[in-house]
Design an enzyme around this catalytic site. Structure first.
Site, PDB file in Angstrom:
ATOM      1  CD1 TRP A 159      69.142  10.361  10.318  1.00 14.17           C
ATOM      2  CD2 TRP A 159      67.016   9.894  10.874  1.00 14.17           C
ATOM      3  NE1 TRP A 159      68.424  10.220   9.153  1.00 14.17           N
ATOM      4  CE2 TRP A 159      67.119   9.936   9.462  1.00 14.17           C
ATOM      5  CE3 TRP A 159      65.765   9.629  11.433  1.00 14.17           C
ATOM      6  CZ2 TRP A 159      66.024   9.710   8.613  1.00 14.17           C
ATOM      7  CZ3 TRP A 159      64.673   9.417  10.594  1.00 14.17           C
ATOM      8  CH2 TRP A 159      64.809   9.450   9.207  1.00 14.17           C
TER       9      TRP A 159
ATOM     10  CG  ASP B 207      69.927   4.920  15.287  1.00 14.87           C
ATOM     11  OD1 ASP B 207      70.385   4.067  14.512  1.00 14.87           O
ATOM     12  OD2 ASP B 207      69.118   5.799  14.930  1.00 14.87           O
TER      13      ASP B 207
ATOM     14  CE  LYS C 177      71.208   5.111   6.273  1.00 15.91           C
ATOM     15  NZ  LYS C 177      69.808   5.412   6.341  1.00 15.91           N
TER      16      LYS C 177
HETATM   17  C1  LIG Z   1      70.822   6.984  11.997  1.00 14.63           C
HETATM   18  C2  LIG Z   1      69.411   6.759  11.551  1.00 14.63           C
HETATM   19  N1  LIG Z   1      68.484   6.389  12.459  1.00 14.63           N
HETATM   20  C3  LIG Z   1      67.200   6.171  12.126  1.00 14.63           C
HETATM   21  C4  LIG Z   1      66.773   6.332  10.829  1.00 14.63           C
HETATM   22  C5  LIG Z   1      65.331   6.076  10.480  1.00 14.63           C
HETATM   23  O1  LIG Z   1      65.250   4.788   9.958  1.00 14.63           O
HETATM   24  P1  LIG Z   1      63.997   4.216   9.183  1.00 14.63           P
HETATM   25  O2  LIG Z   1      63.806   5.019   7.949  1.00 14.63           O
HETATM   26  O3  LIG Z   1      64.413   2.787   8.917  1.00 14.63           O
HETATM   27  O4  LIG Z   1      62.836   4.285  10.109  1.00 14.63           O
HETATM   28  C6  LIG Z   1      67.694   6.714   9.834  1.00 14.63           C
HETATM   29  C7  LIG Z   1      67.268   6.867   8.442  1.00 14.63           C
HETATM   30  O5  LIG Z   1      68.016   7.020   7.522  1.00 14.63           O
HETATM   31  C8  LIG Z   1      69.042   6.924  10.213  1.00 14.63           C
HETATM   32  O6  LIG Z   1      69.964   7.275   9.303  1.00 14.63           O
END
Ligand SMILES: Cc1ncc(COP(=O)(O)O)c(C=O)c1O
Length: 366
Positions: free
Chosen positions: A106, A176, A200
């Site tokens: 990510w 994040d 989550k």
């Molecule tokens: C730590 C993390 N950041 C960002 C994301 C991306 O998020 P989204 O699918 O809501 O755009 C995820 C997706 O699972 C994630 O686990």
């Protein structure tokens, strides 16, 4: 028909939600007790919704002890839009570099997303080591004056989690926390901007929580499209355009559950610690059979990733697990293997069931 209570849901996301929250959400779909109208048909301009938003914000402020000079926003677009909004607001056109820790799937996605908008400097990159560990502070090399620093507190795919505030340099710190916000207390004041999508530990997909320091927002670039400018959402108090009413409703119930039933984030953290310790202990005891992915000191409490020493047994393992009502255990497509996500609503009993299954399977296939 499956009875939801009998199934243990270890899905990586969207993840499990507490049964009491699901009950309230299903009741609200038919008719909200306060209004008699389905939550799906409630106007976002109603007093009812304003109160709901205020309550959700207050719950977050109470749980995380958010200082008053931070705004709490409810946005859309998930973690992926935050990757971009941060660069648009705080880096684009400034001629400086933005520093990133690339610690897994990510954070690498975040880096890819912003390259079109700003120069990026990787203060550390774990790609060559297969994203099996996190950097020590002395391994990070920062730019002289980065526009900001960004890292992912919990790498959902690889199962790596920081146990400290990383990236302490004299630059705004963006984090994040999509897969671990609300799983333990956080020192919000150590960060300038924290974001987490809901799916989550906060509720269903569709809403993203942003906690941002007022000083930082004042430095945002001018000339952005209104919907991509944090100031727009602060001014409109998260109702600039139609927000995801149902997702925010569920988020409010999740935070209420954390406050009233769990008793706050210290308590939640203790339960999460117990769950992950049990699972990792089981894996370590069966090291002839199972291979954890993450280096021990960086193991995530939220996502436990591992493989079978004999990978030929993986399919059988997953099928048998599902037969025993243990769901959502297949590893992310980029890593393979097994991932057990132990989000807040996964109970200690769920993990005990999984741990017993790990032992039985190893014994039967020794
Ligand atoms: C730590 C993390 N950041 C960002 C994301 C991306 O998020 P989204 O699918 O809501 O755009 C995820 C997706 O699972 C994630 O686990």
């Amino acid at each position: 028909m499956h009875t939801p209570q009998a199934i243990s849901n270890f899905s990586g996301g969207p993840g499990a939600l507490a049964p009491i929250v699901l009950q309230k959400a299903s009741q609200a779909l038919l008719a909200l007790p306060e209004t008699g109208i389905s939550v799906l048909g409630m106007s976002h301009r109603s007093d009812w919704f304003r109160q709901l938003l205020d309550q959700a914000e207050n719950n977050i402020r109470t749980l995380l002890d958010v200082p008053s000079h931070y705004h709490v926003l409810f946005l859309q677009g998930g973690g992926s839009l935050q990757f971009n909004m941060i660069a648009m607001n705080f880096a684009r056109g400034q001629g400086t570099r933005a520093d990133y820790l690339q610690t897994g799937y990510w954070s690498a996605k975040a880096v890819d997303a912003v390259r079109a908008q700003t120069q990026v400097h990787l203060a550390w990159n774990g790609a060559n080591s297969g994203y099996a560990r996190l950097p020590k502070s002395e391994e990070m090399s920062w730019s002289a004056r980065p526009s900001y620093v960004h890292y992912v507190d919990n790498e959902t795919v690889e199962g790596l989690e920081f146990n400290r505030v990383a990236g302490l340099v004299d630059a705004p710190l963006m984090c994040d926390m999509s897969s671990n916000l609300m799983s333990r207390p956080v020192d919000v004041s150590a960060y300038d901007l924290i974001y987490a999508h809901a799916q989550k530990n906060l509720g269903p997909a569709g809403v993203t929580v942003v906690i941002v320091k007022d000083d930082l927002v004042q430095t945002a670039n001018a000339g952005l499209p209104a919907v991509l400018d944090y100031r727009t959402h602060i001014k409109a108090r998260s109702i600039y355009n139609t927000p995801p009413v149902f997702a925010i409703y569920v988020l409010k119930e999740v935070t209420q559950w954390l406050l009233d039933d769990v008793g706050g984030l210290e308590k939640m953290a203790a339960i999460n610690q117990q769950k992950s310790q049990l699972l990792y202990r089981t894996l370590d005891e069966l090291s002839d059979f199972y291979k954890p992915h993450a280096q021990r000191e960086d193991r995530s409490r939220m996502n436990c990733t591992f493989d079978l020493v004999n990978q030929k047994l993986l399919k059988q393992w997953l099928t048998q697990a599902q037969d025993q009502q243990l769901w959502g255990l297949e590893g992310h497509r980029s890593l393979g293997g097994i991932r057990a996500s132990l989000y807040n609503a996964v109970s200690l009993q769920d993990v005990q069931k999984l741990s017993q299954f790990l032992k039985n399977f190893a014994q039967e296939n020794a």
